[in-house]
Motif scaffolding. Structure first.
Motif, PDB file in Angstrom:
ATOM      1  N   ASP A 115       0.822  -1.210   0.000  1.00 32.92           N
ATOM      2  CA  ASP A 115       0.000   0.000   0.000  1.00 32.92           C
ATOM      3  C   ASP A 115       0.859   1.265   0.000  1.00 32.92           C
ATOM      4  OD1 ASP A 115      -2.275  -1.564   0.044  1.00 32.92           O
ATOM      5  OD2 ASP A 115      -2.423  -1.547   2.237  1.00 32.92           O
ATOM      6  N   ASN A 161      -6.900  10.729 -10.511  1.00 36.33           N
ATOM      7  CA  ASN A 161      -7.994  10.683  -9.539  1.00 36.33           C
ATOM      8  C   ASN A 161      -9.085   9.709  -9.967  1.00 36.33           C
ATOM      9  OD1 ASN A 161      -6.684  12.623  -8.006  1.00 36.33           O
ATOM     10  ND2 ASN A 161      -7.804  14.330  -8.915  1.00 36.33           N
ATOM     11  N   TRP A 164      -7.903   6.161  -9.197  1.00 35.04           N
ATOM     12  CA  TRP A 164      -7.988   5.845  -7.765  1.00 35.04           C
ATOM     13  C   TRP A 164      -9.434   5.564  -7.375  1.00 35.04           C
ATOM     14  CZ3 TRP A 164      -3.916   4.055  -5.945  1.00 35.04           C
ATOM     15  CH2 TRP A 164      -2.667   4.668  -6.002  1.00 35.04           C
ATOM     16  N   ARG A 165     -10.355   6.413  -7.873  1.00 32.06           N
ATOM     17  CA  ARG A 165     -11.769   6.191  -7.550  1.00 32.06           C
ATOM     18  C   ARG A 165     -12.279   4.883  -8.143  1.00 32.06           C
ATOM     19  NH1 ARG A 165     -12.224  11.961  -8.020  1.00 32.06           N
ATOM     20  NH2 ARG A 165     -12.548  11.786 -10.267  1.00 32.06           N
ATOM     21  N   GLU A 169      -5.220  -0.330  -7.190  1.00 31.31           N
ATOM     22  CA  GLU A 169      -4.466  -0.798  -6.030  1.00 31.31           C
ATOM     23  C   GLU A 169      -3.079  -0.159  -5.963  1.00 31.31           C
ATOM     24  OE1 GLU A 169      -4.364  -4.999  -6.413  1.00 31.31           O
ATOM     25  OE2 GLU A 169      -6.549  -5.212  -6.562  1.00 31.31           O
ATOM     26  N   SER A 170      -2.483   0.067  -7.119  1.00 35.55           N
ATOM     27  CA  SER A 170      -1.172   0.688  -7.215  1.00 35.55           C
ATOM     28  C   SER A 170      -1.126   1.466  -8.519  1.00 35.55           C
ATOM     29  CB  SER A 170      -0.046  -0.357  -7.190  1.00 35.55           C
ATOM     30  OG  SER A 170      -0.135  -1.161  -6.027  1.00 35.55           O
ATOM     31  N   MET A 171      -0.207   2.426  -8.590  1.00 34.85           N
ATOM     32  CA  MET A 171      -0.172   3.271  -9.781  1.00 34.85           C
ATOM     33  C   MET A 171       1.249   3.712 -10.080  1.00 34.85           C
ATOM     34  SD  MET A 171      -2.484   6.655 -10.617  1.00 34.85           S
ATOM     35  CE  MET A 171      -3.905   5.816  -9.916  1.00 34.85           C
ATOM     36  N   SER A 180       1.944   8.139  -1.445  1.00 36.77           N
ATOM     37  CA  SER A 180       1.043   9.118  -0.836  1.00 36.77           C
ATOM     38  C   SER A 180       1.571  10.542  -0.929  1.00 36.77           C
ATOM     39  CB  SER A 180       0.805   8.753   0.636  1.00 36.77           C
ATOM     40  OG  SER A 180       2.036   8.740   1.357  1.00 36.77           O
ATOM     41  N   ALA A 206      -2.240   1.817 -13.941  1.00 35.64           N
ATOM     42  CA  ALA A 206      -2.848   1.452 -12.664  1.00 35.64           C
ATOM     43  C   ALA A 206      -3.101  -0.047 -12.625  1.00 35.64           C
ATOM     44  CB  ALA A 206      -4.159   2.207 -12.461  1.00 35.64           C
TER      45      ALA A 206
END
Length: 266
Positions: A115, A161, A164-165, A169-171, A180, A206
């Motif tokens: 994460d 964005n 992510w929405r 899980e990872s990008m 982060s 992603a």
């Protein structure tokens, strides 16, 4: 009969010029000439003292060039960090091979590493590619400007964005794992990410469910506005999927502003 006075002898050229200067009022311009000459001399002397043999009009370094120079420095520093981090891990294992506390912390670190972006990750993926319109200045459609035919910071952020929405899980943006503290910045039509500079086309990859990620892109209003410009001026927009993609771990430096102890270790 009075004696006639003798006529004065012919004046020399120098004497005539002196007498002319004394008997004629100088003009305003001729009065300012010495002042201007004195001021120019003072300026030359000040410039020489300040320059000390250097060029006072050296050309300013362009910001993208400066960023590229700093990018190379960051890459070299990143290699040193990787080497030192590996050495620290080795020394830690050698110093306390049987420590149950260390082993527990290591397991927790590995569990949270995915994460946090600190470990490699693999899985099905969606990749979005954004590119400037391939138009010359005289080919831009009427009603649009040069700013309308290049990818902007908000375009990249809109895609990020949306993914992510959509449950990413990872990008990864370009060749860097997103964490982060990652921030997308643009200077002109170049992208700055974690101290490195990139030129278009920009790629965002992603890891996650491809159908959900694509649906999130279709439903996002910011991405929808970008696609309208794709149709109007020819901006580049391409979405591809892959059954298996591996994203590398983040290798840069992480800075913590706030921290708290693990439960049970206060």
């Amino acid at each position: 009969m009075s004696e006639q006075e003798p006529e004065p002898a012919d004046e020399s050229g120098l004497a005539r010029r002196v007498r002319t200067w004394l008997t004629h009022r100088p003009s305003r311009w001729s009065s300012l000439v010495p002042v201007i000459a004195l001021g120019a001399g003072l300026l030359f002397a000040t410039s020489s003292t300040t320059a000390r043999g250097t060029d006072l009009r050296s050309e300013a370094v362009e910001l993208p060039d400066l960023i590229r120079e700093r990018t190379l420095d960051n890459e070299r520093s990143g290699e040193q960090v990787d080497s030192l981090r590996g050495e620290v891990d080795r020394l830690t294992r050698d110093a306390a091979p049987g420590s149950s506390l260390l082993q527990q912390i290591s397991r927790e670190t590995e569990a949270n590493g995915r994460d946090a972006g600190l470990t490699p990750v693999a899985g099905p993926s969606v990749t979005v590619t954004l590119d400037d319109a391939q138009l010359d200045a005289n080919e831009i459609p009427e009603g649009f400007t040069v700013d309308d035919v290049v990818v902007h910071q908000q375009d990249v952020q809109g895609v990020v964005n949306a993914l992510w929405r959509g449950g990413a899980e990872s990008m990864q943006i370009m060749d860097q794992r997103v964490i982060s503290t990652s921030a997308v910045r643009c200077v002109g039509n170049t992208l700055i990410l974690q101290g490195r500079v990139y030129s278009p086309p920009f790629t965002i990859t992603a890891i996650g469910d491809p159908e959900q990620l694509q649906q999130a892109l279709d439903d996002d209003p910011a991405v929808d506005i970008y696609r309208q410009y794709v149709d109007a001026v020819g901006l580049g927009y391409e979405v591809t999927t892959a059954e298996e993609t591996e994203l590398p771990a983040f290798t840069g430096r992480t800075s913590l502003e706030h921290a708290r102890p693990l439960p049970g270790r206060e």
